[in-house]
Design an enzyme around this catalytic site. Sequence first.
Site, mmCIF file in Angstrom:
data_model
loop_
_atom_site.group_PDB
_atom_site.id
_atom_site.type_symbol
_atom_site.label_atom_id
_atom_site.label_comp_id
_atom_site.label_asym_id
_atom_site.label_seq_id
_atom_site.Cartn_x
_atom_site.Cartn_y
_atom_site.Cartn_z
ATOM 1 N N ASP A 120 6.653 1.385 6.238
ATOM 2 C CA ASP A 120 5.259 0.947 6.165
ATOM 3 C C ASP A 120 4.463 1.908 5.298
ATOM 4 O O ASP A 120 3.962 2.917 5.790
ATOM 5 C CB ASP A 120 4.696 0.889 7.580
ATOM 6 C CG ASP A 120 3.271 0.367 7.647
ATOM 7 O OD1 ASP A 120 2.808 -0.231 6.667
ATOM 8 O OD2 ASP A 120 2.629 0.583 8.686
ATOM 9 N N HIS A 173 4.143 3.581 12.270
ATOM 10 C CA HIS A 173 3.057 4.348 12.884
ATOM 11 C C HIS A 173 3.553 5.339 13.943
ATOM 12 O O HIS A 173 2.748 6.109 14.473
ATOM 13 C CB HIS A 173 1.990 3.442 13.532
ATOM 14 C CG HIS A 173 1.248 2.588 12.565
ATOM 15 N ND1 HIS A 173 0.010 2.051 12.863
ATOM 16 C CD2 HIS A 173 1.532 2.162 11.314
ATOM 17 C CE1 HIS A 173 -0.420 1.329 11.837
ATOM 18 N NE2 HIS A 173 0.500 1.385 10.883
ATOM 19 N N ASP A 233 -0.401 4.421 0.879
ATOM 20 C CA ASP A 233 -0.818 5.433 1.844
ATOM 21 C C ASP A 233 -0.055 5.243 3.149
ATOM 22 O O ASP A 233 0.503 4.176 3.407
ATOM 23 C CB ASP A 233 -2.325 5.369 2.083
ATOM 24 C CG ASP A 233 -2.754 4.082 2.776
ATOM 25 O OD1 ASP A 233 -2.374 2.996 2.278
ATOM 26 O OD2 ASP A 233 -3.446 4.149 3.807
ATOM 27 N N GLU A 257 -5.003 1.571 3.101
ATOM 28 C CA GLU A 257 -4.851 0.518 4.108
ATOM 29 C C GLU A 257 -4.787 1.090 5.515
ATOM 30 O O GLU A 257 -5.418 0.580 6.436
ATOM 31 C CB GLU A 257 -3.591 -0.310 3.810
ATOM 32 C CG GLU A 257 -3.485 -1.600 4.629
ATOM 33 C CD GLU A 257 -2.875 -1.411 6.003
ATOM 34 O OE1 GLU A 257 -3.070 -2.284 6.872
ATOM 35 O OE2 GLU A 257 -2.194 -0.377 6.232
ATOM 36 N N GLU A 258 -4.015 2.164 5.702
ATOM 37 C CA GLU A 258 -3.881 2.737 7.030
ATOM 38 C C GLU A 258 -5.193 3.341 7.516
ATOM 39 O O GLU A 258 -5.420 3.461 8.727
ATOM 40 C CB GLU A 258 -2.789 3.810 7.036
ATOM 41 C CG GLU A 258 -1.404 3.324 6.632
ATOM 42 C CD GLU A 258 -0.781 2.379 7.647
ATOM 43 O OE1 GLU A 258 -1.474 1.970 8.597
ATOM 44 O OE2 GLU A 258 0.404 2.039 7.467
ATOM 45 N N HIS A 287 0.839 -1.206 0.000
ATOM 46 C CA HIS A 287 0.000 0.000 0.000
ATOM 47 C C HIS A 287 0.869 1.250 0.000
ATOM 48 O O HIS A 287 1.959 1.262 0.578
ATOM 49 C CB HIS A 287 -0.992 0.004 1.171
ATOM 50 C CG HIS A 287 -0.370 0.045 2.544
ATOM 51 N ND1 HIS A 287 -0.019 1.219 3.171
ATOM 52 C CD2 HIS A 287 -0.045 -0.950 3.409
ATOM 53 C CE1 HIS A 287 0.480 0.958 4.358
ATOM 54 N NE2 HIS A 287 0.482 -0.352 4.535
#
Length: 467
Positions: free
Chosen positions: A134, A434, A103, A169-170, A101
């Site tokens: 990520d 994150h 995003d 996704e996030e 992903h």
Amino acid sequence: MNTPISRQDAVRQAATDALPAALADLGDLVRIPSIAFPGFDPAEVRRSAEAVAALVRGTDLFDDVRIADAAIPGTDERGMPAVLATRAARNGRPTILLYAHHDVQPVGDESLWESPPFEPTVRDGRLYGRGAADDKAGVMAHVAALRALRDAVGDDFDLGVALFIEGEEEAGSRSFAQFLHDHADALRADVIVVADSGNWDARTPALTVSLRGNARFTLRVRTLAHASHSGMFGGAVPDAMMATVKLLATLWDDTGAVAVAGLAQRDAETPEYTEETLRDEAGLPAGVSPIGGDSILSRIWNKPSITVTGIDAPSVVNASNTLSPEISVVISTRVAPGQAASEAYEAVAAHLRAHAPFGADLEFTDVDFGDGFLVDTSGWAVAAAREALAAGYGVEPVDIGVGGSIPFIADLVTEFPAAQILVTGVEDPHARAHSPNESLHLDTFRHAILAEALLLESLDARSHGGA
């Protein structure tokens, strides 16, 4: 006279040669603040999708490359843009679907970053920036591995390839299932590689074979019709903050383990993992004890956990001598692999209703489910992946569980039940996905590209169905 080199050796050399361009392209992607959450500029997510599509087109390997989205079920909205590319299999070869992903998470408190979050910065063998690990590194691992395969064996290889680079996704993958349904024929594959997990450490690769599920919801606790003076009525009237604190405390026992009836746990062996390692990887300081019992990895991989991830209450700066009439909290329950997230939610909700103090009124909203995942490790694709990881990293891979959740994998299983799903990744335990100062270990990235390129080469040499 030059001695011809094998295809695998050619792939190794091509993967090594592909690294500088892959890092440069990754840096360009990190500079795009592609945050798909409400309140952020969706044009940046579109710009990120266009940048990824340009990289994919630049491989000259695909029959079709497009940017697409899908409806969000139950709303009038559409999801964020994804990149979809397809290349048909030939001569009986299998098809592989590569997922990542583009995003990213919001940056949080920017003052906690040691370098600007959207300016890729190399320090001590790591690339820092939001999305560096990520999952824009996952995107570039796919692209770089495809480039290496092309450079090593030519662009007329027979392996079928589908590429799906998601854009939300996030933010919860709200249109994911619909996207799969809309593009099922293009995405259908024998093997699916999800490059959105982690490794055992920076040197040792891992194949993720279990994931916890997640049940997330907002709980409102109300005890008063309106706010009241804490001096005039405190001591006789239950304020919502007191009720909320007392209620939340019932979710755990004195060791910090979850104390909710009806939440399952999985019985499975785990590798050795010390408290010292936990403290190092999680940032747990001396003097603060781990919670729960049993082995540490069993607590993280195979048992449920409950976390309060947000709260709406008067802030410290706005504190006044007032009894709060209502408090809202967000509760995230990680669900043991094998238990349905909806079943776990019902257990937690029933517990909260049964323990509501002082007759407090409870309201449950924004309920969201994501089921866990257990890999069937007997398939030929798992064996091929383990072999490629060992060759790419020079270290035998470890089968791991992950305490986090990737709920959309359950959607992949539903839409493509015959596919073998491999969950890999480029993160190591210090990637801080994150969190502020997210980073990518550069050697891990190099090994991940080589391992995936070797996997693609092995599948290209395989007849359809794994024979």
